[in-house]
Scaffold this motif. Structure first.
Motif, PDB file in Angstrom:
ATOM      1  N   ALA A 135       0.824  -1.215   0.000  1.00  0.00           N
ATOM      2  CA  ALA A 135       0.000   0.000   0.000  1.00  0.00           C
ATOM      3  C   ALA A 135       0.862   1.270   0.000  1.00  0.00           C
ATOM      4  N   PRO A 136       1.879   1.381   0.869  1.00  0.00           N
ATOM      5  CA  PRO A 136       2.735   2.579   0.781  1.00  0.00           C
ATOM      6  C   PRO A 136       3.471   2.695  -0.553  1.00  0.00           C
ATOM      7  N   ASP A 176       1.028   4.113  -3.002  1.00  0.00           N
ATOM      8  CA  ASP A 176       0.851   5.558  -2.784  1.00  0.00           C
ATOM      9  C   ASP A 176       2.037   6.349  -3.338  1.00  0.00           C
ATOM     10  N   LEU A 177       3.242   5.862  -3.091  1.00  0.00           N
ATOM     11  CA  LEU A 177       4.431   6.570  -3.586  1.00  0.00           C
ATOM     12  C   LEU A 177       4.536   6.511  -5.111  1.00  0.00           C
ATOM     13  N   ALA A 195       1.975   6.355  -7.134  1.00  0.00           N
ATOM     14  CA  ALA A 195       0.962   7.293  -7.622  1.00  0.00           C
ATOM     15  C   ALA A 195       1.452   8.729  -7.504  1.00  0.00           C
ATOM     16  N   ALA A 196       2.130   9.047  -6.409  1.00  0.00           N
ATOM     17  CA  ALA A 196       2.656  10.404  -6.240  1.00  0.00           C
ATOM     18  C   ALA A 196       3.717  10.715  -7.294  1.00  0.00           C
ATOM     19  N   SER A 211      -3.562   4.844  -7.607  1.00  0.00           N
ATOM     20  CA  SER A 211      -4.120   5.336  -6.338  1.00  0.00           C
ATOM     21  C   SER A 211      -5.262   4.447  -5.860  1.00  0.00           C
ATOM     22  N   ARG A 212      -6.119   4.021  -6.786  1.00  0.00           N
ATOM     23  CA  ARG A 212      -7.229   3.138  -6.432  1.00  0.00           C
ATOM     24  C   ARG A 212      -6.713   1.791  -5.936  1.00  0.00           C
ATOM     25  N   ALA A 225      -3.809   1.196  -4.551  1.00  0.00           N
ATOM     26  CA  ALA A 225      -3.206   1.402  -3.222  1.00  0.00           C
ATOM     27  C   ALA A 225      -4.282   1.491  -2.154  1.00  0.00           C
ATOM     28  N   ALA A 226      -5.394   2.164  -2.462  1.00  0.00           N
ATOM     29  CA  ALA A 226      -6.494   2.255  -1.498  1.00  0.00           C
ATOM     30  C   ALA A 226      -7.105   0.884  -1.243  1.00  0.00           C
ATOM     31  N   ARG A 237      -4.756  -1.058   0.983  1.00  0.00           N
ATOM     32  CA  ARG A 237      -4.853  -0.573   2.359  1.00  0.00           C
ATOM     33  C   ARG A 237      -6.140  -1.085   3.025  1.00  0.00           C
TER      34      ARG A 237
END
Length: 195
Positions: A55-56, A59-60, A62-63, A138-139, A141-142, A145
């Motif tokens: 998950a992290p 997120d990274l 996606a960023a 992003s989806r 990763a969500a 999580r």
């Protein structure tokens, strides 16, 4: 020490030559059982570490993609910034892509990690077709999580059940001894005394 203790216990329990043979058999059996348990535990720990990191990492990634980096650059940046099996795999993926590796093959190596299949497919599509993958990553990763949260809640419920088992093993005999047995003894004494 466990297998040696189990074998020694069998030697003492049975005694003589049969006890020695049974002790050796029990010792080897306990040793192989413990070895299988250790291998299974290490595999579960490795899988848990990967699931914890996904998950992290998503997120990274996606960023980095939102900042304008391509899939290779994002994988390289995230791989360098983290530790763990997922970060190592991302560093390898970025290095192979930099050297001209086929994206479908290279991102498939990330997909070999448990739980990383959808993330790897999304990054592979972005690398091949150039489709923006920020929203999809992003989806994902969500979702990762949320799945991790559900698994933690399930483990907490299971722990609650497992905690009550020893309590019931203690309280039920105490209830029978202190609550039911005196009543039954009193009833039996009353019935036997009247005869």
């Amino acid at each position: 020490m466990g297998p040696l203790g189990a074998g020694g216990f069998m030697v003492i329990l049975v005694g003589g030559a049969p006890g020695l043979l049974m002790g050796i058999a029990v010792g080897f059996g306990a040793r192989s059982w413990l070895a299988r348990q250790r291998v299974g535990q290490s595999a579960r720990l490795a899988k848990a570490r990967v699931e914890e990191d996904l998950a992290p990492v998503g997120d990274l990634l996606a960023a980095c993609l939102a900042a304008g980096a391509g899939p290779r650059e994002a994988a390289e940046a995230v791989g360098r910034s983290l530790d763990g099996p997922v970060a190592v795999r991302l560093r390898h993926v970025a290095a192979e892509l930099r050297l001209g590796g086929e994206p479908a093959t290279v991102w498939g190596r990330l997909a070999d990690l448990p739980g990383a299949e959808t993330l790897a497919r999304c990054m592979e599509r972005a690398g091949i077709s150039g489709v923006p993958a920020v929203e999809a990553v992003s989806r994902i990763a969500a979702e990762l999580r949320a799945e991790r949260g559900r698994a933690a809640a399930q483990r907490a419920r299971r722990a609650g059940v497992l905690v009550t088992l020893p309590l019931s093993a203690c309280f039920l005999p105490a209830f029978l001894t202190l609550g039911v047995a005196p009543v039954l003894i009193g009833l039996a004494g009353g019935l036997l005394g009247r005869n």
